[in-house]
Every structure is written in structure tokens, then in C-alpha cells.
Write a protein that holds these residues in place. Sequence first.
Motif, PDB file in Angstrom:
ATOM      1  N   CYS A  25      29.629  45.741  45.898  1.00  0.00           N
ATOM      2  CA  CYS A  25      30.006  46.963  46.360  1.00  0.00           C
ATOM      3  C   CYS A  25      28.969  47.913  46.998  1.00  0.00           C
ATOM      4  CB  CYS A  25      30.698  47.753  45.155  1.00  0.00           C
ATOM      5  SG  CYS A  25      32.072  46.862  44.613  1.00  0.00           S
ATOM      6  N   THR A  28      28.645  46.653  50.461  1.00  0.00           N
ATOM      7  CA  THR A  28      29.719  47.222  51.150  1.00  0.00           C
ATOM      8  C   THR A  28      29.156  48.598  52.040  1.00  0.00           C
ATOM      9  OG1 THR A  28      31.435  46.465  50.082  1.00  0.00           O
ATOM     10  CG2 THR A  28      31.890  48.325  51.134  1.00  0.00           C
ATOM     11  N   GLU A  66      27.911  51.293  40.387  1.00  0.00           N
ATOM     12  CA  GLU A  66      28.642  49.959  40.443  1.00  0.00           C
ATOM     13  C   GLU A  66      28.112  49.106  39.080  1.00  0.00           C
ATOM     14  OE1 GLU A  66      28.126  46.705  43.665  1.00  0.00           O
ATOM     15  OE2 GLU A  66      26.525  46.385  42.275  1.00  0.00           O
ATOM     16  N   ILE A  91      32.250  52.717  41.520  1.00  0.00           N
ATOM     17  CA  ILE A  91      32.803  51.930  42.614  1.00  0.00           C
ATOM     18  C   ILE A  91      32.884  50.629  42.472  1.00  0.00           C
ATOM     19  CG2 ILE A  91      31.795  53.631  44.487  1.00  0.00           C
ATOM     20  CD1 ILE A  91      29.520  51.692  44.641  1.00  0.00           C
ATOM     21  N   GLY A  92      34.090  49.666  42.424  1.00  0.00           N
ATOM     22  CA  GLY A  92      34.327  48.527  41.993  1.00  0.00           C
ATOM     23  C   GLY A  92      34.964  48.140  40.976  1.00  0.00           C
ATOM     24  N   CYS A 145      37.304  44.815  44.647  1.00  0.00           N
ATOM     25  CA  CYS A 145      36.300  43.494  44.716  1.00  0.00           C
ATOM     26  C   CYS A 145      36.083  42.823  45.756  1.00  0.00           C
ATOM     27  CB  CYS A 145      36.602  42.790  43.488  1.00  0.00           C
ATOM     28  SG  CYS A 145      35.336  41.616  42.798  1.00  0.00           S
ATOM     29  N   PRO A 146      35.312  43.440  46.755  1.00  0.00           N
ATOM     30  CA  PRO A 146      34.470  44.645  46.672  1.00  0.00           C
ATOM     31  C   PRO A 146      35.559  45.791  47.193  1.00  0.00           C
ATOM     32  CG  PRO A 146      33.991  43.213  48.601  1.00  0.00           C
ATOM     33  CD  PRO A 146      35.023  42.326  48.078  1.00  0.00           C
ATOM     34  N   ILE A 147      35.071  47.002  47.059  1.00  0.00           N
ATOM     35  CA  ILE A 147      35.635  48.157  47.512  1.00  0.00           C
ATOM     36  C   ILE A 147      35.556  48.039  49.260  1.00  0.00           C
ATOM     37  CG2 ILE A 147      34.714  49.760  45.592  1.00  0.00           C
ATOM     38  CD1 ILE A 147      32.598  50.453  47.692  1.00  0.00           C
TER      39      ILE A 147
END
Length: 266
Positions: A25, A28, A66, A91-92, A145-147
Amino acid sequence: MRAGPATAPRRPRLAVWKFASCDGCQLTLLDCEDELLSVAAETDIAYFLEASSAVGRGPYDLSLVEGSITTEDDLQRIRHVRRVSKHLVTIGACATAGGVQALRDFADVREFLSVVYARPDYIATLDRSTPISAHVPVDFELRGCPIDKRQLLEVISAFLAGRRPFVPGHSVCVECKARGNICVLVAHGTPCLGPVTQAGCGALCPAFNRGCYGCFGPMESPNARALNARLRELGMSTPELVRVYRTFNATEEPFRQASEEAEDDA
């Protein structure tokens, strides 16, 4: 009397933190490329070890977190992150639901340690892998997963602007229809969690004739019981049905309940 030079307004300070996770993440955010330059221009990226060794001390206006909590050290560190952060966004799937490592919640972690490690006494870990919200207040949870990088940019922009992020809560099925995908569940009998999974991936797997794996966790008010019945009609056994829910978001309550009901109905 002449006025002195105008002082530039302070830019919001951004921090990105890692706990138990694969770093996907955070990557990302780095994958945003041109958009990341715009974020950097509007913020002071004070702490982001995935991108820079520079460490700026808090407080921070926005912290992106994360990873899940899996050790006693994690517990202490996340409390510190919360204290020095005005806003905290997870996040994630690891941070929002405990991640794949939360599969330990359904078994005895000590047994795993004895099987996997030659010296299990060297391993310091908690019995459970838990989301960040189980330990500190969280201002927003961004799943995946992932964002999705578009959703991530929306969340960062929203907090910088002082508004609530707009992240849809409808199912992947809506994204399939918008993309013009043929329903793999109806047309091919392919097991798919799209009807109970939150949108965000752009219906990536169904676009390639694969069933949704539930990467983004449960949508609002999922009807998992009805989906379970349909998946059984397609020939899924109880172990297969349990396993399909126990992946990235196994401990999210709707998915946990769906897998436990599948076991009970066997």
C-alpha cells in the motif's frame, strides 16, 4: 515604516507508517508518480521511510498507516503515532482488518511457531493480528489489498481540504456493470465474491473472467448468506466456501460470520 516580507503559509505535514505488512500500500502511493509530485507540492512529507531516510519529528497533520498490530512493540508504537497525528487514516487490508496474517486468529499461533521455527522461543508475537482501529481512534479506513491509488489520492485531497473523503460503499458488481463485464457467476458459474465485496478495484478480476477474491472487504450490508447458498449450488464444498472468505479480510465481521455460518451449515 516598511512591512517585512510575507511569511509563506505552513504546508500540512504528512507521515506514512508501516506495521506488519508487505509494503504494497505504501508502494501504491509511490506509484502515483505525477500525482505524487502534486501531493509533495502541497504538503511537507515529513516521515516516509519507504521513500526517504529523512525523519521529521511530529506533530503531523495527516498520518497514513499501513499494516496490522502483531507485537507488543507495535502496540506502543501505534499509540505514539496517534498522539502525534491530528488525523490518522489506515490504508489497506492489514491495517483495516488484520490482513492475511489474521488467519492466525482461527488457530493456535504457538502451534504455528513450533512447526515453522527451529527456535520458537526467539519469536515475540501476539496471538492475534488486529487492525489499527482495535487499539486507537481512526479517522478513516481505506480498504484494499492493495489500495487503489485513485481512492488514496481522494483521501489525501479530502483531508487536506478539510472534507470527508468520498469512497463508494457499493459492491464490485456495480463496477462490473459500468465496465461492461459479463457476470462470471451467472454466465460461467465461476465462484465470485463480487456481490458482497466493496468496490474499488475496478472489477479487475472479473474483467479477466476470474471471480472476485474480496480484496476490498465487505460492502455495506452484504447478503453473504444468499451468496453462500448460490456458491453451494455451484458445487463449492464447505472447506472451499470457508477458504474463499478467509483471505485478505478474514476477520472483517461480515466475512468472518459468513465463513463460520458455512461451517455451521455443513
